[in-house]
Design a protein around this motif. Structure first.
Motif, mmCIF file in Angstrom:
data_model
loop_
_atom_site.group_PDB
_atom_site.id
_atom_site.type_symbol
_atom_site.label_atom_id
_atom_site.label_comp_id
_atom_site.label_asym_id
_atom_site.label_seq_id
_atom_site.Cartn_x
_atom_site.Cartn_y
_atom_site.Cartn_z
ATOM 1 N N MET A 120 0.763 -1.241 -0.059
ATOM 2 C CA MET A 120 -0.082 -0.140 0.196
ATOM 3 C C MET A 120 0.950 1.221 0.023
ATOM 4 S SD MET A 120 -3.092 0.868 2.814
ATOM 5 C CE MET A 120 -4.653 -0.166 2.439
ATOM 6 N N THR A 121 0.565 2.276 -0.899
ATOM 7 C CA THR A 121 1.274 3.502 -0.694
ATOM 8 C C THR A 121 1.126 4.153 0.456
ATOM 9 O OG1 THR A 121 0.929 3.364 -3.259
ATOM 10 C CG2 THR A 121 1.850 5.801 -2.371
ATOM 11 N N ARG A 122 2.337 4.826 0.878
ATOM 12 C CA ARG A 122 2.150 5.439 2.366
ATOM 13 C C ARG A 122 1.524 7.020 1.859
ATOM 14 N NH1 ARG A 122 3.694 8.699 6.359
ATOM 15 N NH2 ARG A 122 4.937 9.945 4.753
ATOM 16 N N ILE A 123 0.526 7.329 2.546
ATOM 17 C CA ILE A 123 -0.233 8.700 2.517
ATOM 18 C C ILE A 123 -0.113 9.499 3.680
ATOM 19 C CG2 ILE A 123 -2.357 10.010 1.702
ATOM 20 C CD1 ILE A 123 -1.677 7.733 -0.188
ATOM 21 N N PRO A 124 0.580 10.669 3.485
ATOM 22 C CA PRO A 124 0.991 11.467 4.805
ATOM 23 C C PRO A 124 -0.545 11.832 5.726
ATOM 24 C CG PRO A 124 1.753 12.283 2.891
ATOM 25 C CD PRO A 124 1.069 11.274 2.497
ATOM 26 N N VAL A 125 -0.578 11.674 6.996
ATOM 27 C CA VAL A 125 -1.987 11.907 7.526
ATOM 28 C C VAL A 125 -2.144 13.318 7.194
ATOM 29 C CG1 VAL A 125 -3.295 11.719 9.418
ATOM 30 C CG2 VAL A 125 -1.364 10.412 9.305
ATOM 31 N N GLU A 126 -1.338 14.372 7.067
ATOM 32 C CA GLU A 126 -1.861 15.585 6.868
ATOM 33 C C GLU A 126 -2.174 15.938 5.494
ATOM 34 O OE1 GLU A 126 2.633 15.104 6.722
ATOM 35 O OE2 GLU A 126 0.958 14.318 8.011
ATOM 36 N N HIS A 127 -2.046 14.869 4.543
ATOM 37 C CA HIS A 127 -2.369 15.300 3.244
ATOM 38 C C HIS A 127 -3.988 15.685 3.141
ATOM 39 C CE1 HIS A 127 -3.478 14.649 -0.861
ATOM 40 N NE2 HIS A 127 -1.846 14.471 -1.304
ATOM 41 N N PRO A 128 -4.090 16.790 2.261
ATOM 42 C CA PRO A 128 -5.540 17.491 2.500
ATOM 43 C C PRO A 128 -6.707 16.472 1.773
ATOM 44 C CG PRO A 128 -4.221 18.590 0.860
ATOM 45 C CD PRO A 128 -3.239 17.754 1.700
ATOM 46 N N TYR A 146 -6.589 13.184 2.339
ATOM 47 C CA TYR A 146 -5.940 11.497 2.929
ATOM 48 C C TYR A 146 -6.982 10.705 3.099
ATOM 49 C CZ TYR A 146 -4.381 8.724 6.671
ATOM 50 O OH TYR A 146 -4.150 7.412 7.456
ATOM 51 N N GLU A 147 -8.324 11.054 3.803
ATOM 52 C CA GLU A 147 -9.371 10.013 3.505
ATOM 53 C C GLU A 147 -9.619 9.358 2.467
ATOM 54 O OE1 GLU A 147 -10.606 8.749 6.254
ATOM 55 O OE2 GLU A 147 -9.920 10.216 7.642
ATOM 56 N N SER A 148 -9.756 10.201 1.126
ATOM 57 C CA SER A 148 -10.035 9.815 -0.103
ATOM 58 C C SER A 148 -9.137 8.789 -0.650
ATOM 59 C CB SER A 148 -10.451 11.186 -0.990
ATOM 60 O OG SER A 148 -10.452 10.726 -2.283
ATOM 61 N N LEU A 149 -7.669 9.294 -0.354
ATOM 62 C CA LEU A 149 -6.629 8.640 -0.937
ATOM 63 C C LEU A 149 -6.553 7.266 -0.448
ATOM 64 C CD1 LEU A 149 -4.013 11.449 -1.600
ATOM 65 C CD2 LEU A 149 -5.470 10.255 -3.167
ATOM 66 N N MET A 150 -6.992 7.085 0.836
ATOM 67 C CA MET A 150 -6.687 6.014 1.697
ATOM 68 C C MET A 150 -8.050 4.936 1.257
ATOM 69 S SD MET A 150 -4.393 5.482 3.719
ATOM 70 C CE MET A 150 -4.572 4.159 4.591
ATOM 71 N N THR A 151 -9.027 5.534 0.877
ATOM 72 C CA THR A 151 -10.083 4.720 0.326
ATOM 73 C C THR A 151 -9.727 4.156 -0.989
ATOM 74 O OG1 THR A 151 -11.642 6.213 1.544
ATOM 75 C CG2 THR A 151 -12.490 4.671 -0.161
ATOM 76 N N ARG A 152 -9.016 4.896 -1.814
ATOM 77 C CA ARG A 152 -8.532 4.253 -3.038
ATOM 78 C C ARG A 152 -7.637 3.327 -2.790
ATOM 79 N NH1 ARG A 152 -6.743 9.209 -7.193
ATOM 80 N NH2 ARG A 152 -9.077 10.155 -7.381
ATOM 81 N N GLU A 153 -6.629 3.551 -2.032
ATOM 82 C CA GLU A 153 -5.568 2.431 -1.537
ATOM 83 C C GLU A 153 -6.301 1.115 -1.277
ATOM 84 O OE1 GLU A 153 -2.447 2.287 -1.998
ATOM 85 O OE2 GLU A 153 -2.549 4.227 -2.958
ATOM 86 N N LYS A 154 -7.370 1.131 -0.597
ATOM 87 C CA LYS A 154 -8.053 -0.108 0.101
ATOM 88 C C LYS A 154 -8.703 -0.832 -1.203
ATOM 89 C CE LYS A 154 -9.228 1.518 4.641
ATOM 90 N NZ LYS A 154 -10.265 1.866 5.450
ATOM 91 N N ILE A 155 -9.148 0.022 -2.268
ATOM 92 C CA ILE A 155 -9.795 -0.546 -3.322
ATOM 93 C C ILE A 155 -8.755 -1.254 -4.253
ATOM 94 C CG2 ILE A 155 -10.887 -0.135 -5.392
ATOM 95 C CD1 ILE A 155 -13.228 -0.282 -3.541
#
Ligand code: PTJ
Length: 259
Positions: free
Chosen positions: A1-9, A11-20
Motif C-alpha cells: 500500500m502506498t504511504r499517504i501522509p496523514v496531513e495530506h488534504p 488523506y481519507e479519499s486517497l486511503m479509500t482508493r488504496e483499500k480498493i
C-alpha cells in the motif's frame, strides 16, 4: 500500500482508493470496482465529503428497519468487502443481520475469497455460496441463497445495481441502499436511500444500532413510520441541493461568477 501522509488534504479519499486497489490485488474486488469507486468519488466531492443531515436521518431509519426485521440480510460485494469489512461485521452483530455475498461479476474464486476475507474480519456464517435460489433477473446478481436474500424481509444492498434493487422492492422486501448518486435507479427505487459514502455510512449505522438496540418495538416502529416514500424523495432532492450548493460556493471561492 502506498504511504499517504496523514496531513495530506485528501488523506481519507486517497486511503479509500488504496483499500480498493488492495481489494483488486488480493482478488476480492473486481477491476470494474475501481471505476465504480471513481464515480462515487465524484459525487462525494460534490457532497463535500461529509454525511449530510438527511443522510444521517436515512441511516437511522435504516437501522430501525434492520432491528425490527425477522430476517435481515446485509448484501456484500467486492467494493464493500474491501472498504468496510470490520464495520459490516459489527453492523451484522449489533442488528442480528446475516451477511450474504452477492456479486455482479460472479466467480467461484471471488465468492470464496470474499467469504474468507469477511471471516478473517470476524464474520461467523457467511451466506451466498449455496446460490440455491434465483431472482427474476438475467445476470449473476440473480443468484441468491434461499434462506438469505431470497426470503429476507429487509435487505441492505450497498453500491447496488438498479435492476436488482427494483426486483427486491417488487418482491415486497424493504430495501435499503447506500449509493452516492441520488439519481441512480438504485437510489430512486429503494425504500430507504442513503446518499453517503459507504466508508461513513456503515460506521454511522453501527453507532445508531448500538444506541437504538434496546429501544422498544413501538419506538423503532415510529422511526420507520415517519420515514415514508415522501421523506425518501426529499432525501434525494436534499442531496442534489447540497451538491449544487457545494458547486456554487466553490465557484465563488475560486472567483468564478455563478450565473
Ligand atoms: O463486486 P461486484 O462484482 O458485485 O461489482 C461491484 C460493482 C460496484 C463494480 C458493481 O455493482 C457496479 O458496477 O456498480 P455500479 O453500477 O458502478 O454502481 C455503483 C454505484 O455506487 C454508483 O452509483 C457509484 O456512484 C456508487 N458508489 C461508488 N463508490 C461508492 C458509492 N456509493 C457509496 N460509497 C462509495 N464508496
Amino acid at each position: 500500500m502506498t504511504r499517504i501522509p496523514v496531513e495530506h488534504p485528501r488523506y481519507e479519499s486517497l486511503m479509500t482508493r488504496e483499500k480498493i486497489v488492495e481489494g483488486v490485488q488480493i482478488g476480492i474486488t473486481s477491476r470494474q470496482g475501481l471505476i465504480a469507486q471513481g464515480r462515487g468519488e465524484t459525487f462525494d466531492y460534490l457532497l463535500g465529503e461529509r454525511t449530510i443531515a438527511t443522510a444521517a436521518y436515512a441511516e437511522r431509519a435504516a437501522v430501525a428497519l434492520l432491528l425490527l426485521a425477522q430476517n435481515p440480510i446485509i448484501s456484500v460485494n467486492g467494493n464493500t468487502a474491501a472498504l468496510v469489512p470490520d464495520e459490516i461485521v459489527s453492523l451484522s452483530d449489533v442488528t442480528g443481520s446475516q451477511i450474504e455475498v452477492n456479486l455482479f461479476h460472479r466467480s467461484d474464486a471471488r465468492m470464496h475469497k470474499i467469504t474468507n476475507h469477511l471471516k478473517a474480519h470476524g464474520a461467523g456464517n457467511v451466506l451466498g455460496r449455496k446460490g440455491n435460489a434465483r431472482l427474476d433477473l438475467d445476470h449473476d446478481r440473480a443468484i441468491v441463497d434461499e434462506g438469505g436474500i431470497y426470503s429476507a424481509d429487509v435487505v441492505l444492498v450497498p453500491l447496488e445495481d438498479g435492476d436488482r434493487c427494483k426486483t427486491l422492492v417488487d418482491m415486497g422486501k424493504n430495501v435499503i441502499t447506500i449509493d452516492l448518486n441520488p439519481l441512480s435507479r438504485t437510489s430512486i427505487s429503494a425504500n430507504v436511500s442513503i446518499i453517503d459514502n459507504i466508508t461513513r455510512a456503515i460506521p454511522n449505522m453501527v453507532q445508531f444500532a448500538k444506541d437504538m438496540k434496546h429501544n422498544k418495538t413501538e419506538e423503532l416502529e415510529s422511526v420507520v413510520d415517519s420515514y415514508n416514500n415522501k421523506v425518501n424523495a426529499k432525501v434525494l432532492s436534499s442531496a442534489m441541493y447540497e451538491m449544487s450548493e457545494t458547486l456554487k460556493n466553490m465557484s465563488i471561492e475560486r472567483g468564478i461568477e455563478w450565473i
